[in-house]
Scaffold this motif. Structure first.
Motif, PDB file in Angstrom:
ATOM      1  N   MET A  81      32.043 -21.827  22.711  1.00  0.00           N
ATOM      2  CA  MET A  81      31.993 -22.088  24.197  1.00  0.00           C
ATOM      3  C   MET A  81      32.280 -23.685  24.309  1.00  0.00           C
ATOM      4  N   ASN A  82      33.260 -24.338  24.773  1.00  0.00           N
ATOM      5  CA  ASN A  82      33.489 -25.767  25.171  1.00  0.00           C
ATOM      6  C   ASN A  82      32.498 -26.307  26.278  1.00  0.00           C
ATOM      7  N   ALA A  83      31.466 -26.846  25.593  1.00  0.00           N
ATOM      8  CA  ALA A  83      30.325 -27.052  26.441  1.00  0.00           C
ATOM      9  C   ALA A  83      29.485 -28.088  25.614  1.00  0.00           C
ATOM     10  N   ILE A  84      28.354 -28.849  26.311  1.00  0.00           N
ATOM     11  CA  ILE A  84      27.235 -29.799  25.612  1.00  0.00           C
ATOM     12  C   ILE A  84      26.156 -29.495  26.366  1.00  0.00           C
ATOM     13  N   VAL A  85      25.236 -29.025  25.534  1.00  0.00           N
ATOM     14  CA  VAL A  85      23.883 -28.731  25.597  1.00  0.00           C
ATOM     15  C   VAL A  85      23.203 -29.902  25.511  1.00  0.00           C
ATOM     16  N   ALA A  86      22.150 -30.486  26.324  1.00  0.00           N
ATOM     17  CA  ALA A  86      21.578 -31.695  26.339  1.00  0.00           C
ATOM     18  C   ALA A  86      20.046 -31.426  26.846  1.00  0.00           C
ATOM     19  N   LEU A  87      18.944 -32.289  26.273  1.00  0.00           N
ATOM     20  CA  LEU A  87      17.677 -32.294  26.559  1.00  0.00           C
ATOM     21  C   LEU A  87      17.699 -33.658  27.039  1.00  0.00           C
ATOM     22  N   CYS A  88      17.099 -33.715  28.443  1.00  0.00           N
ATOM     23  CA  CYS A  88      16.697 -35.074  29.181  1.00  0.00           C
ATOM     24  C   CYS A  88      15.424 -35.495  29.528  1.00  0.00           C
ATOM     25  N   HIS A  89      14.967 -36.572  29.728  1.00  0.00           N
ATOM     26  CA  HIS A  89      13.519 -36.953  29.758  1.00  0.00           C
ATOM     27  C   HIS A  89      13.541 -38.136  30.905  1.00  0.00           C
ATOM     28  N   PHE A  90      12.767 -38.188  32.005  1.00  0.00           N
ATOM     29  CA  PHE A  90      12.480 -39.314  32.732  1.00  0.00           C
ATOM     30  C   PHE A  90      11.508 -40.075  32.207  1.00  0.00           C
ATOM     31  N   CYS A  91      11.963 -41.172  31.733  1.00  0.00           N
ATOM     32  CA  CYS A  91      11.029 -42.221  31.168  1.00  0.00           C
ATOM     33  C   CYS A  91      10.140 -43.163  32.263  1.00  0.00           C
TER      34      CYS A  91
END
Length: 585
Positions: free
Chosen positions: A1-11
């Motif tokens: 699948m042409n996609a990006i999976v990311a984990l994000c954080h509010f610092c």
């Protein structure tokens, strides 16, 4: 699948930050395949990922490694990152997985190396943790545009005894340029990402409870309630996710989960080239598939709610694998209990006609086309399944009925009424009600063990699986030999008896016949149900369609029940629209 999976954080110190992302890289173009032949041009060649341009060269280190890469990396500087903003240690090369079947690489690092990709992921990260959130600040949401991509975002909280409010805010996002594909993947992504989140929250909860038991922070903060919060935090207040979960292998597990998610989500949906409008069989199959997915999703949600109410994370569930899906496992195990036919006893309709005989097959086919109940009684379950596979759609293609007209119970140990199924398999001891045996709306095929070799039907001599059986076809209203019958039945018999036609040609012939009569059904449905024309006009229409005979009219009315909901709703909405009413006037 042409996609990006990311984990994000509010610092709390630096705001929204990208912690970890996994992207898909296809194999680079061979040297000289592009417009330029110089090595420098090939090394810097870009390949398209779902509308996003990215470099075909993968860097060996993450962007936040030191001064040597800070100048060229699009990521934040090392001085602008705290422990809570950093995932991979300084000098860590990242993670990469190779898919040998497709020559695709799944690369994980803290930030995308390509500046354009970094900008897209950065913007999606900020929006997912600021303005694009669902009520309660925890749950899935969809946003995006054509320029910056479309985003599936699921925000969640992680317990932290040192954080403000004893929790920190994270999100997992999936970015793609194909809006339709991402929306169609919503149920799949939601279930799998929730599984990852549940694992993270479960591990963090154990650490939080252990820390609170050892040194309760709530009482300590209440004793220093008038001290400014920012001044009382020590240097360990900004904690990494590995510290919150006490899992040193966290990022390796996340890479495995994200890579599997990208591969599985890309392989579950495929595009098909359709020449012309989709057939009614295709529409009905799509509707049934959508109903099954909706039902499966409702079951998954109900099971998840029950688990949340009755239990927490088990003590022994500290495995390295983050993606656990018990609902899917139980579903697959339940499906695994059904075994398909080992061998196809009946190869085709032509083969079945040879086995049953011309008169018996005509009687059976007449009842199938008219929508009457077809009952097979045999001890051999495989034989009954094989017979139904030949007579009913969706496989093989040479079937006589539309998909929407089929209601089947493959094998039962009790009789089922005709309103529940028009194809019913029974074991021999099961009694059939007398009114059904005497009815003209049912046909029974009884399979007995042959007592003499001369009783074997023609066509079974070379088939050991059928040579031991004899078939008796009975009905309360046998089809007279001189009865004309429906036109499509006569054409089907003509195709089956023509030995000059191969099996593949007969397949295409039956498909064309079925589509021809489905088109007549559509015309009759619009004429009678939508336009509400009088009976006199309906009789004229049937004459024009070449279906004025009684059997043809009954067949059309039965096939009308197999029309898709999409087609019916489209007709109704067209008739009710103002433009349609003006044109009719």
């Amino acid at each position: 699948m042409n996609a990006i999976v990311a984990l994000c954080h509010f610092c709390e110190l630096h705001g929204p930050r990208t912690l970890f992302c996994t992207e898909v890289l296809h194999a680079p173009l061979p040297q000289g395949a592009g417009s330029g032949d110089s090595p420098g041009q090939v090394e810097q060649a870009e390949e398209e990922e779902g509308g996003i341009q990215m470099s075909s060269r993968v860097r060996a280190h993450s962007p936040a490694e030191g001064a040597s890469t800070e100048s060229s990396s699009p990521g934040p500087k090392k001085s602008d990152m705290c422990e809570g903003c950093r995932s991979l240690a300084v000098g860590h090369p990242g993670y990469i997985s190779h898919d040998k079947e497709t020559s695709i690489k799944y690369v994980s690092h803290q930030h995308p190396n390509h500046p354009q990709l970094f900008s897209i992921v950065r913007q999606a990260c900020v929006r997912s943790l600021s303005c694009e959130v669902c009520p309660g600040r925890e749950g899935p949401i969809f946003f995006g545009d054509e320029q910056h991509g479309f985003v599936f975002s699921h925000t969640f909280f992680i317990k932290d005894s040192l954080a403000r409010g004893f929790q920190r805010w994270y999100s997992i996002i999936a970015i793609m340029m194909d809006r339709i594909y991402l929306i169609n993947s919503w149920p799949f992504l939601l279930g799998k990402i929730r599984g990852i989140i549940n694992e993270l929250q479960g591990k963090a909860l154990k650490v939080f409870e252990a820390e609170q038991f050892g040194c309760p922070q709530r009482a300590q903060r209440m004793n220093t309630a008038f001290t400014p919060f920012l001044h009382q935090r020590n240097g360990n207040a900004a904690r990494s996710l590995t510290s919150l979960t006490s899992d040193d292998n966290l990022w390796a597990c996340l890479h495995t989960s994200f890579a599997w998610l990208l591969k599985a989500c890309g392989s579950r949906l495929t595009e098909k080239l359709l020449e012309g409008a989709p057939t009614e069989d295709t529409l009905v199959q799509m509707e049934k598939l959508a109903d099954l997915e909706e039902e499966s999703e409702s079951w998954d949600n109900s099971e998840t709610e029950e688990e949340e109410k009755t239990a927490t994370v088990p003590e022994g569930a500290e495995g390295r694998e983050l993606t656990s899906c018990p609902a899917e496992s139980s579903f697959l195990s339940a499906c695994g209990s059904w075994q398909p036919p080992k061998l196809s006893v009946f190869k085709s309709l032509r083969h079945m006609r040879q086995v049953l005989g011309a008169s018996s097959f005509r009687m059976l086919a007449w009842h199938v086309l008219m929508g009457n109940q077809v009952i097979w009684k045999s001890r051999d379950v495989n034989l009954v399944h094989s017979a139904f596979e030949v007579l009913r759609p969706p496989c093989p293609p040479q079937t006589m009925l539309p998909v929407g007209c089929v209601r089947i119970i493959p094998y039962s140990h009790q009789y089922e009424e005709a309103y529940r199924c028009n194809f019913l398999g029974l074991s021999p001891p099961v009694p059939i009600p007398a009114h059904v045996l005497a009815s003209e709306f049912a046909v029974v095929v009884e399979v007995h063990t042959a007592t003499r070799s001369n009783l074997h039907p023609a066509g079974c001599e070379d088939d050991p699986s059928l040579s031991k059986y004899e078939f008796v076809v009975t009905s309360g209203s046998p089809v007279a030999a001189d009865r004309v019958g429906p036109t499509i039945l006569n054409k089907i018999e003509a195709a089956l008896t023509n030995q000059n036609l191969s099996v593949d040609v007969v397949d295409q012939c039956l498909i064309c016949l079925k589509e021809e009569w489905m088109n007549k059904v559509k015309v009759l449905f619009k004429f009678t149900k939508v336009d509400s024309r009088p009976k006199e006009d309906t009789q004229k229409l049937l004459s024009v369609l070449g279906a004025s005979e009684e059997d043809n009219v009954k067949l059309l009315k039965f096939w009308m029940t197999g029309l898709s909901k999409t087609y019916k709703s489209h007709l109704m909405s067209t008739v009710r629209s103002p433009t349609a009413s003006e044109s009719r006037n």
